[in-house]
Design a protein around this motif. Structure first.
Motif, PDB file in Angstrom:
ATOM      1  N   ASN A   1       0.948  -1.254   0.054  1.00  4.72           N
ATOM      2  CA  ASN A   1       0.088  -0.144   0.085  1.00  4.72           C
ATOM      3  C   ASN A   1       1.014   1.239  -0.147  1.00  4.72           C
ATOM      4  O   ASN A   1       0.377   2.312  -0.445  1.00  4.72           O
ATOM      5  N   PHE A   2       1.935   1.099   0.411  1.00  4.55           N
ATOM      6  CA  PHE A   2       2.963   2.401   0.386  1.00  4.55           C
ATOM      7  C   PHE A   2       3.362   2.658  -0.909  1.00  4.55           C
ATOM      8  O   PHE A   2       3.574   3.838  -1.429  1.00  4.55           O
ATOM      9  N   LYS A   3       3.479   1.728  -1.760  1.00  8.85           N
ATOM     10  CA  LYS A   3       3.791   1.821  -3.288  1.00  8.85           C
ATOM     11  C   LYS A   3       2.659   2.525  -3.891  1.00  8.85           C
ATOM     12  O   LYS A   3       2.563   3.166  -4.982  1.00  8.85           O
ATOM     13  N   VAL A   4       1.400   2.128  -3.592  1.00  6.82           N
ATOM     14  CA  VAL A   4       0.126   2.663  -3.955  1.00  6.82           C
ATOM     15  C   VAL A   4       0.194   4.086  -3.768  1.00  6.82           C
ATOM     16  O   VAL A   4      -0.009   4.984  -4.739  1.00  6.82           O
ATOM     17  N   VAL A   5       0.403   4.510  -2.713  1.00  4.47           N
ATOM     18  CA  VAL A   5       0.505   5.870  -2.484  1.00  4.47           C
ATOM     19  C   VAL A   5       1.438   6.768  -3.316  1.00  4.47           C
ATOM     20  O   VAL A   5       1.574   7.834  -3.794  1.00  4.47           O
ATOM     21  N   LEU A   6       2.685   6.106  -3.506  1.00  6.59           N
ATOM     22  CA  LEU A   6       3.767   6.463  -4.406  1.00  6.59           C
ATOM     23  C   LEU A   6       3.269   6.957  -5.924  1.00  6.59           C
ATOM     24  O   LEU A   6       3.736   7.579  -6.670  1.00  6.59           O
ATOM     25  N   ALA A   7       2.158   5.932  -6.213  1.00  7.86           N
ATOM     26  CA  ALA A   7       1.456   6.335  -7.588  1.00  7.86           C
ATOM     27  C   ALA A   7       0.883   7.769  -7.558  1.00  7.86           C
ATOM     28  O   ALA A   7       0.667   8.305  -8.417  1.00  7.86           O
ATOM     29  N   TYR A   8       0.448   8.041  -6.251  1.00  3.43           N
ATOM     30  CA  TYR A   8      -0.147   9.439  -6.389  1.00  3.43           C
ATOM     31  C   TYR A   8       1.100  10.640  -6.546  1.00  3.43           C
ATOM     32  O   TYR A   8       0.723  11.597  -7.226  1.00  3.43           O
ATOM     33  N   ASN A   9       2.187  10.336  -5.825  1.00  3.01           N
ATOM     34  CA  ASN A   9       3.386  11.331  -5.927  1.00  3.01           C
ATOM     35  C   ASN A   9       4.496  10.353  -5.663  1.00  3.01           C
ATOM     36  O   ASN A   9       4.776   9.869  -4.596  1.00  3.01           O
TER      37      ASN A   9
END
Length: 344
Positions: free
Chosen positions: A238-246
Protein backbone atom coordinates in the motif's frame (compact mmCIF):
# COMPACT_ATOMS: atom_id res chain seq x y z
CA UNK A 1 7.68 28.03 -13.70
CA UNK A 2 7.92 25.14 -16.15
CA UNK A 3 11.48 25.98 -17.12
CA UNK A 4 12.65 26.74 -13.58
CA UNK A 5 14.31 23.96 -11.61
CA UNK A 6 14.28 24.70 -7.88
CA UNK A 7 17.80 25.10 -6.55
CA UNK A 8 17.11 23.82 -3.06
CA UNK A 9 15.27 20.85 -1.58
CA UNK A 10 14.36 20.34 2.07
CA UNK A 11 15.77 17.86 4.53
CA UNK A 12 13.37 14.95 5.04
CA UNK A 13 12.85 15.90 8.71
CA UNK A 14 11.93 19.49 7.79
CA UNK A 15 9.45 18.22 5.22
CA UNK A 16 7.93 15.77 7.71
CA UNK A 17 7.77 18.41 10.47
CA UNK A 18 5.62 20.53 8.16
CA UNK A 19 3.56 17.77 6.54
CA UNK A 20 2.79 15.91 9.78
CA UNK A 21 2.46 18.95 12.01
CA UNK A 22 0.31 18.76 15.13
CA UNK A 23 -1.96 21.37 13.53
CA UNK A 24 -2.52 19.26 10.40
CA UNK A 25 -3.12 16.10 12.43
CA UNK A 26 -5.56 17.90 14.72
CA UNK A 27 -7.43 19.42 11.79
CA UNK A 28 -7.48 16.05 10.04
CA UNK A 29 -9.05 14.39 13.07
CA UNK A 30 -11.64 17.15 13.40
CA UNK A 31 -12.64 17.05 9.72
CA UNK A 32 -12.65 13.23 9.68
CA UNK A 33 -15.29 13.40 12.44
CA UNK A 34 -17.21 16.18 10.69
CA UNK A 35 -17.38 14.33 7.36
CA UNK A 36 -17.44 10.80 8.75
CA UNK A 37 -20.56 9.89 6.75
CA UNK A 38 -19.17 10.73 3.30
CA UNK A 39 -15.68 9.51 4.20
CA UNK A 40 -17.17 6.30 5.58
CA UNK A 41 -19.21 5.81 2.41
CA UNK A 42 -16.03 6.11 0.31
CA UNK A 43 -14.19 3.72 2.64
CA UNK A 44 -16.93 1.09 2.41
CA UNK A 45 -17.23 1.32 -1.36
CA UNK A 46 -13.53 1.34 -2.25
CA UNK A 47 -11.84 -0.28 0.76
CA UNK A 48 -9.50 2.67 1.36
CA UNK A 49 -9.35 3.95 4.97
CA UNK A 50 -10.98 7.30 5.67
CA UNK A 51 -7.75 8.40 7.37
CA UNK A 52 -5.72 7.85 4.16
CA UNK A 53 -8.29 9.81 2.14
CA UNK A 54 -8.19 12.62 4.72
CA UNK A 55 -4.38 12.61 4.72
CA UNK A 56 -4.20 13.07 0.94
CA UNK A 57 -6.93 15.73 1.12
CA UNK A 58 -4.90 17.58 3.73
CA UNK A 59 -1.59 17.29 1.93
CA UNK A 60 -2.86 18.13 -1.57
CA UNK A 61 -5.01 21.17 -0.81
CA UNK A 62 -4.86 21.78 2.96
CA UNK A 63 -8.29 20.15 3.27
CA UNK A 64 -9.74 22.09 0.34
CA UNK A 65 -8.54 25.56 1.33
CA UNK A 66 -5.80 25.87 -1.30
CA UNK A 67 -6.91 24.91 -4.80
CA UNK A 68 -4.21 26.82 -6.70
CA UNK A 69 -4.42 30.22 -8.33
CA UNK A 70 -4.22 29.40 -12.05
CA UNK A 71 -6.98 29.08 -14.60
CA UNK A 72 -6.30 25.51 -15.76
CA UNK A 73 -7.18 26.13 -19.42
CA UNK A 74 -4.78 29.09 -19.61
CA UNK A 75 -2.04 27.19 -17.76
CA UNK A 76 -2.30 24.11 -19.97
CA UNK A 77 -2.51 26.15 -23.18
CA UNK A 78 0.73 27.86 -22.10
CA UNK A 79 2.41 24.54 -21.28
CA UNK A 80 1.23 23.08 -24.59
CA UNK A 81 2.56 25.98 -26.63
CA UNK A 82 6.28 25.33 -26.14
CA UNK A 83 8.88 23.94 -23.79
CA UNK A 84 9.91 20.58 -22.39
CA UNK A 85 6.35 19.55 -21.43
CA UNK A 86 4.54 20.70 -24.57
CA UNK A 87 3.07 17.28 -25.47
CA UNK A 88 1.92 16.81 -21.87
CA UNK A 89 0.29 20.25 -21.92
CA UNK A 90 -1.59 19.56 -25.15
CA UNK A 91 -2.87 16.18 -23.93
CA UNK A 92 -4.03 17.65 -20.63
CA UNK A 93 -5.59 20.70 -22.32
CA UNK A 94 -7.80 18.49 -24.50
CA UNK A 95 -8.78 16.42 -21.46
CA UNK A 96 -9.63 19.61 -19.52
CA UNK A 97 -11.82 20.83 -22.36
CA UNK A 98 -13.64 17.48 -22.35
CA UNK A 99 -14.29 17.83 -18.59
CA UNK A 100 -15.87 21.24 -19.22
CA UNK A 101 -17.82 19.91 -22.21
CA UNK A 102 -19.26 17.13 -20.04
CA UNK A 103 -20.57 19.72 -17.60
CA UNK A 104 -18.59 18.79 -14.50
CA UNK A 105 -17.19 22.32 -13.98
CA UNK A 106 -17.24 25.68 -15.75
CA UNK A 107 -14.08 27.07 -17.34
CA UNK A 108 -14.08 29.94 -14.84
CA UNK A 109 -14.18 27.60 -11.82
CA UNK A 110 -11.54 25.23 -13.21
CA UNK A 111 -8.64 26.47 -11.12
CA UNK A 112 -5.49 24.60 -10.18
CA UNK A 113 -1.70 24.67 -10.30
CA UNK A 114 0.55 26.02 -13.04
CA UNK A 115 1.00 22.42 -14.27
CA UNK A 116 -2.74 21.69 -14.45
CA UNK A 117 -3.33 19.76 -11.20
CA UNK A 118 -6.90 20.56 -10.20
CA UNK A 119 -9.31 20.67 -7.32
CA UNK A 120 -9.06 19.42 -3.75
CA UNK A 121 -7.34 16.21 -4.91
CA UNK A 122 -4.97 17.91 -7.38
CA UNK A 123 -5.85 15.50 -10.19
CA UNK A 124 -4.48 16.30 -13.63
CA UNK A 125 -7.24 16.25 -16.30
CA UNK A 126 -6.48 12.79 -17.74
CA UNK A 127 -6.50 11.32 -14.22
CA UNK A 128 -9.80 13.11 -13.59
CA UNK A 129 -11.37 11.51 -16.66
CA UNK A 130 -10.16 8.04 -15.61
CA UNK A 131 -10.69 8.10 -11.84
CA UNK A 132 -12.93 10.97 -10.70
CA UNK A 133 -16.24 9.77 -9.24
CA UNK A 134 -19.67 11.27 -8.58
CA UNK A 135 -19.86 10.68 -4.84
CA UNK A 136 -23.21 12.34 -4.12
CA UNK A 137 -25.22 11.19 -7.15
CA UNK A 138 -25.86 14.61 -8.70
CA UNK A 139 -24.53 13.54 -12.10
CA UNK A 140 -21.38 15.68 -11.93
CA UNK A 141 -17.82 15.00 -10.77
CA UNK A 142 -16.96 18.18 -8.90
CA UNK A 143 -13.53 17.99 -7.26
CA UNK A 144 -13.56 21.70 -6.43
CA UNK A 145 -16.64 22.07 -4.25
CA UNK A 146 -18.25 18.67 -3.52
CA UNK A 147 -16.46 16.78 -0.76
CA UNK A 148 -18.28 13.50 -1.43
CA UNK A 149 -16.85 13.59 -4.96
CA UNK A 150 -13.38 14.45 -3.60
CA UNK A 151 -13.40 11.50 -1.19
CA UNK A 152 -14.81 8.97 -3.64
CA UNK A 153 -12.37 10.03 -6.36
CA UNK A 154 -9.33 9.80 -4.10
CA UNK A 155 -10.35 6.34 -2.90
CA UNK A 156 -11.15 5.16 -6.43
CA UNK A 157 -7.73 6.29 -7.64
CA UNK A 158 -5.93 4.38 -4.88
CA UNK A 159 -8.07 1.30 -5.47
CA UNK A 160 -7.27 1.50 -9.18
CA UNK A 161 -3.57 1.55 -8.35
CA UNK A 162 -3.86 -1.61 -6.29
CA UNK A 163 -4.83 -0.64 -2.73
CA UNK A 164 -5.14 -3.74 -0.51
CA UNK A 165 -8.10 -3.47 1.87
CA UNK A 166 -7.42 -3.84 5.62
CA UNK A 167 -3.65 -3.91 5.09
CA UNK A 168 -1.15 -1.42 6.55
CA UNK A 169 0.90 1.11 4.63
CA UNK A 170 4.22 0.89 6.46
CA UNK A 171 5.86 0.22 9.82
CA UNK A 172 8.89 1.59 11.59
CA UNK A 173 11.42 -1.22 11.97
CA UNK A 174 14.65 -2.12 13.75
CA UNK A 175 17.53 -3.41 11.63
CA UNK A 176 20.09 -5.95 12.87
CA UNK A 177 23.71 -4.95 13.46
CA UNK A 178 24.90 -6.88 10.42
CA UNK A 179 22.23 -5.53 8.05
CA UNK A 180 23.34 -5.04 4.45
CA UNK A 181 22.43 -1.42 3.84
CA UNK A 182 22.72 -1.93 0.09
CA UNK A 183 19.40 -3.78 0.41
CA UNK A 184 17.62 -0.70 1.79
CA UNK A 185 16.04 0.95 -1.21
CA UNK A 186 12.45 1.49 -2.31
CA UNK A 187 13.28 -0.32 -5.56
CA UNK A 188 14.47 -3.52 -3.80
CA UNK A 189 11.55 -5.69 -2.71
CA UNK A 190 11.55 -9.02 -0.88
CA UNK A 191 8.77 -11.07 0.73
CA UNK A 192 8.06 -9.86 4.27
CA UNK A 193 8.94 -13.33 5.58
CA UNK A 194 12.39 -12.96 4.01
CA UNK A 195 13.00 -9.63 5.76
CA UNK A 196 11.90 -11.27 9.00
CA UNK A 197 14.36 -14.12 8.45
CA UNK A 198 17.09 -11.47 8.03
CA UNK A 199 16.28 -10.34 11.63
CA UNK A 200 14.44 -7.17 10.63
CA UNK A 201 11.83 -6.60 13.36
CA UNK A 202 9.16 -4.08 14.17
CA UNK A 203 10.62 -1.15 16.10
CA UNK A 204 9.30 -2.57 19.39
CA UNK A 205 11.14 -5.85 18.78
CA UNK A 206 8.16 -7.93 17.65
CA UNK A 207 8.55 -10.19 14.64
CA UNK A 208 7.34 -8.97 11.26
CA UNK A 209 5.63 -12.35 10.98
CA UNK A 210 3.27 -11.28 13.78
CA UNK A 211 2.17 -8.07 12.02
CA UNK A 212 -1.62 -8.27 11.83
CA UNK A 213 -3.40 -7.50 8.57
CA UNK A 214 -0.46 -7.98 6.23
CA UNK A 215 0.14 -10.96 3.94
CA UNK A 216 3.59 -12.20 4.96
CA UNK A 217 4.36 -13.35 1.42
CA UNK A 218 3.72 -9.86 0.02
CA UNK A 219 6.67 -7.91 -1.36
CA UNK A 220 8.01 -5.04 0.73
CA UNK A 221 11.01 -2.71 0.74
CA UNK A 222 13.22 -1.37 3.53
CA UNK A 223 13.73 2.40 3.26
CA UNK A 224 16.13 4.73 5.06
CA UNK A 225 15.03 8.22 4.03
CA UNK A 226 17.67 9.84 6.28
CA UNK A 227 20.39 7.22 5.99
CA UNK A 228 21.47 4.62 8.54
CA UNK A 229 21.44 7.10 11.45
CA UNK A 230 17.72 7.85 11.07
CA UNK A 231 14.53 5.82 11.37
CA UNK A 232 14.10 2.72 9.20
CA UNK A 233 10.79 1.65 7.68
CA UNK A 234 9.30 -1.31 5.89
CA UNK A 235 7.17 -0.17 2.97
CA UNK A 236 4.31 -2.58 2.27
CA UNK A 237 2.40 -2.78 -1.06
CA UNK A 238 0.00 0.00 0.00
CA UNK A 239 2.99 2.34 0.43
CA UNK A 240 3.79 1.80 -3.25
CA UNK A 241 0.17 2.63 -4.07
CA UNK A 242 0.55 6.00 -2.35
CA UNK A 243 3.74 6.52 -4.38
CA UNK A 244 1.55 6.32 -7.49
CA UNK A 245 -0.12 9.52 -6.30
CA UNK A 246 3.23 11.29 -5.94
CA UNK A 247 6.44 9.39 -6.67
CA UNK A 248 8.46 10.71 -3.74
CA UNK A 249 9.26 8.57 -0.71
CA UNK A 250 8.93 11.64 1.53
CA UNK A 251 5.39 12.25 0.24
CA UNK A 252 4.25 8.65 0.72
CA UNK A 253 5.82 8.53 4.17
CA UNK A 254 4.02 11.74 5.13
CA UNK A 255 0.62 10.51 3.89
CA UNK A 256 0.95 7.20 5.70
CA UNK A 257 2.08 8.88 8.91
CA UNK A 258 -0.65 11.55 8.83
CA UNK A 259 -3.15 8.71 8.44
CA UNK A 260 -1.63 6.84 11.35
CA UNK A 261 -1.64 9.94 13.57
CA UNK A 262 -5.27 10.80 12.66
CA UNK A 263 -6.30 7.37 13.96
CA UNK A 264 -4.33 7.81 17.18
CA UNK A 265 -1.10 6.11 16.17
CA UNK A 266 2.32 7.10 17.55
CA UNK A 267 5.07 9.36 16.31
CA UNK A 268 8.24 7.72 15.03
CA UNK A 269 10.30 6.17 17.82
CA UNK A 270 13.72 6.76 16.23
CA UNK A 271 14.70 10.45 16.04
CA UNK A 272 15.79 12.08 12.80
CA UNK A 273 19.58 12.68 12.55
CA UNK A 274 19.20 16.46 12.49
CA UNK A 275 22.95 16.91 12.96
CA UNK A 276 23.50 15.51 9.46
CA UNK A 277 23.72 17.93 6.54
CA UNK A 278 22.01 16.44 3.46
CA UNK A 279 22.82 17.92 0.08
CA UNK A 280 19.98 20.40 -0.38
CA UNK A 281 21.28 22.47 -3.29
CA UNK A 282 21.12 21.25 -6.85
CA UNK A 283 24.65 22.59 -7.46
CA UNK A 284 26.06 20.33 -4.73
CA UNK A 285 24.11 17.30 -5.97
CA UNK A 286 25.39 17.83 -9.53
CA UNK A 287 28.93 18.12 -8.16
CA UNK A 288 28.48 14.84 -6.26
CA UNK A 289 27.23 13.09 -9.41
CA UNK A 290 30.14 14.52 -11.43
CA UNK A 291 32.67 13.28 -8.87
CA UNK A 292 31.04 9.84 -8.90
CA UNK A 293 31.21 9.75 -12.69
CA UNK A 294 34.92 10.66 -12.57
CA UNK A 295 35.38 7.58 -10.35
CA UNK A 296 33.63 5.46 -12.99
CA UNK A 297 30.34 5.05 -11.14
CA UNK A 298 27.27 5.15 -13.39
CA UNK A 299 24.85 7.90 -12.32
CA UNK A 300 23.33 8.50 -15.74
CA UNK A 301 22.97 12.22 -16.37
CA UNK A 302 24.37 14.59 -13.76
CA UNK A 303 21.02 16.34 -13.29
CA UNK A 304 20.97 16.92 -9.53
CA UNK A 305 18.31 14.27 -8.98
CA UNK A 306 19.33 11.57 -6.50
CA UNK A 307 17.61 8.60 -8.12
CA UNK A 308 18.20 4.85 -8.03
CA UNK A 309 21.38 4.87 -10.13
CA UNK A 310 22.93 7.69 -8.13
CA UNK A 311 22.08 5.95 -4.85
CA UNK A 312 23.73 2.76 -6.14
CA UNK A 313 26.80 4.77 -7.17
CA UNK A 314 26.95 6.40 -3.72
CA UNK A 315 26.81 2.96 -2.09
CA UNK A 316 29.67 1.79 -4.27
CA UNK A 317 31.82 4.72 -3.20
CA UNK A 318 30.78 4.33 0.46
CA UNK A 319 31.80 0.66 0.47
CA UNK A 320 35.21 1.53 -0.96
CA UNK A 321 35.69 4.29 1.61
CA UNK A 322 34.73 2.09 4.56
CA UNK A 323 31.41 3.85 5.17
CA UNK A 324 28.02 2.24 5.74
CA UNK A 325 26.56 1.96 2.21
CA UNK A 326 23.18 3.60 2.90
CA UNK A 327 23.10 5.70 -0.30
CA UNK A 328 22.39 8.91 1.64
CA UNK A 329 23.82 12.03 -0.02
CA UNK A 330 25.33 14.26 2.67
CA UNK A 331 27.80 17.14 2.83
CA UNK A 332 30.24 14.85 4.66
CA UNK A 333 30.07 12.42 1.73
CA UNK A 334 30.69 15.22 -0.77
CA UNK A 335 33.65 16.52 1.24
CA UNK A 336 35.10 13.01 1.38
CA UNK A 337 34.89 12.76 -2.39
CA UNK A 338 36.42 16.20 -2.88
CA UNK A 339 39.44 15.12 -0.83
CA UNK A 340 39.90 11.62 -2.24
CA UNK A 341 42.08 11.16 -5.35
CA UNK A 342 40.48 10.48 -8.70
CA UNK A 343 41.78 7.20 -10.21
CA UNK A 344 43.66 7.39 -13.49
Amino acid sequence: LNENQPEFNRAIWDYMDSAVSSQRVSKGRSLARKYRKSLGRAEREYGVPASIIAAIWGQESNFGSNLGGFNVIEALATLGFEGRRASFGREQLLAALKIIDEGHISAERMVGSWAGAMGQTQFIPTVFLQYAKDGNGDGRRDLWGTRADVFASTANYLLGKGWVEDAPCFDEVRLPENFDYAQADVSIEKPINEWADMSVTLVDGRSLKRRAGQDKDALAAIILPAGHKGPAFIAYPNFKVVLAYNNAVSYALAICQISRRITGGPSFRTPWPREEMPLLSRTERVELQTLLTQRRYDVGEADGVIGKRTREAIRGYQRGAGMKPDGFATLALLQSMRQSPVPN
